[in-house]
Design an enzyme around this catalytic site. Sequence first.
Site, PDB file in Angstrom:
ATOM      1  N   HIS A 278       0.608  -1.343   0.077  1.00  0.00           N
ATOM      2  CA  HIS A 278      -0.062  -0.437   0.162  1.00  0.00           C
ATOM      3  C   HIS A 278       1.252   1.656   0.123  1.00  0.00           C
ATOM      4  O   HIS A 278       2.313   1.571   0.145  1.00  0.00           O
ATOM      5  CB  HIS A 278      -0.965   0.220   1.423  1.00  0.00           C
ATOM      6  CG  HIS A 278      -0.223  -0.052   2.730  1.00  0.00           C
ATOM      7  ND1 HIS A 278       0.043   0.834   3.278  1.00  0.00           N
ATOM      8  CD2 HIS A 278      -0.248  -0.839   3.150  1.00  0.00           C
ATOM      9  CE1 HIS A 278       0.873   0.915   4.142  1.00  0.00           C
ATOM     10  NE2 HIS A 278       0.875  -0.810   4.649  1.00  0.00           N
TER      11      HIS A 278
ATOM     12  N   CYS B 132       3.007  -5.309   6.422  1.00  0.00           N
ATOM     13  CA  CYS B 132       2.515  -4.549   5.109  1.00  0.00           C
ATOM     14  C   CYS B 132       3.389  -4.150   4.624  1.00  0.00           C
ATOM     15  O   CYS B 132       5.131  -3.524   5.235  1.00  0.00           O
ATOM     16  CB  CYS B 132       1.492  -3.786   5.316  1.00  0.00           C
ATOM     17  SG  CYS B 132       0.335  -4.708   5.964  1.00  0.00           S
TER      18      CYS B 132
END
Length: 219
Positions: free
Chosen positions: A169, A185
């Site tokens: 992301h 992440c």
Amino acid sequence: MSRTLQKAALAALALGFAAYVAHAAGTQIYDSKTRKWVDYDKNTARKYFARNKQVPDAFRRQVVTFRTAEEPGTIIIDGNQHFLYLVQPGGQAIRYGIGVGREGFGWAGIVRVGRTAEWPTWTPPAEMVARDPNAAKWAAGQPGGPDNPLGARALYLYAGDADTIYRIHGTPESWSIGLDVSSGCIRMNNDDIIDLHSRIKVGAKVIVLMQGAALYKGV
């Protein structure tokens, strides 16, 4: 160090204070003024970004020579070096700088892009809500926007049909690219995740290398 990394390091020398190399103990960059490798930690990264309004050269998007048996469109993530490669035809890849999981939050595996989103809502997992007061206020979800931790785009990583809870992301903290900072992440600056999102297909294969097993000549 791989030949690709050696070339990048030489380029860094020519450009002055620039990249790089990440290893198990963290990231280092070469300071041409002192001719020394220095730790690239949060403090250094914030100062560099404040001066230059961008990350060191090695962590900026670029096309590199990349030998691999994987199909074009495959994503390969080398967390040690803080690089994400998008395999291209003709022995090349687009290389992006990334931020990865801090100590204790690294992981490895072969997954796929299960879905994507533009300006996604961020809903912290229960474990993060329990340990992080800043996340607790968004337990029901933070709407997408420039201050959202998922940034401009998100690729949701699935193992089979199951959501792994890990994402590739964007981030409003562009200075953090090149560091071990996340809860697992993969962070990219917003311009880069928008570029990657425009090129990737749902179902794309994603290979996350084990930290400590850095990419040498592709996989």
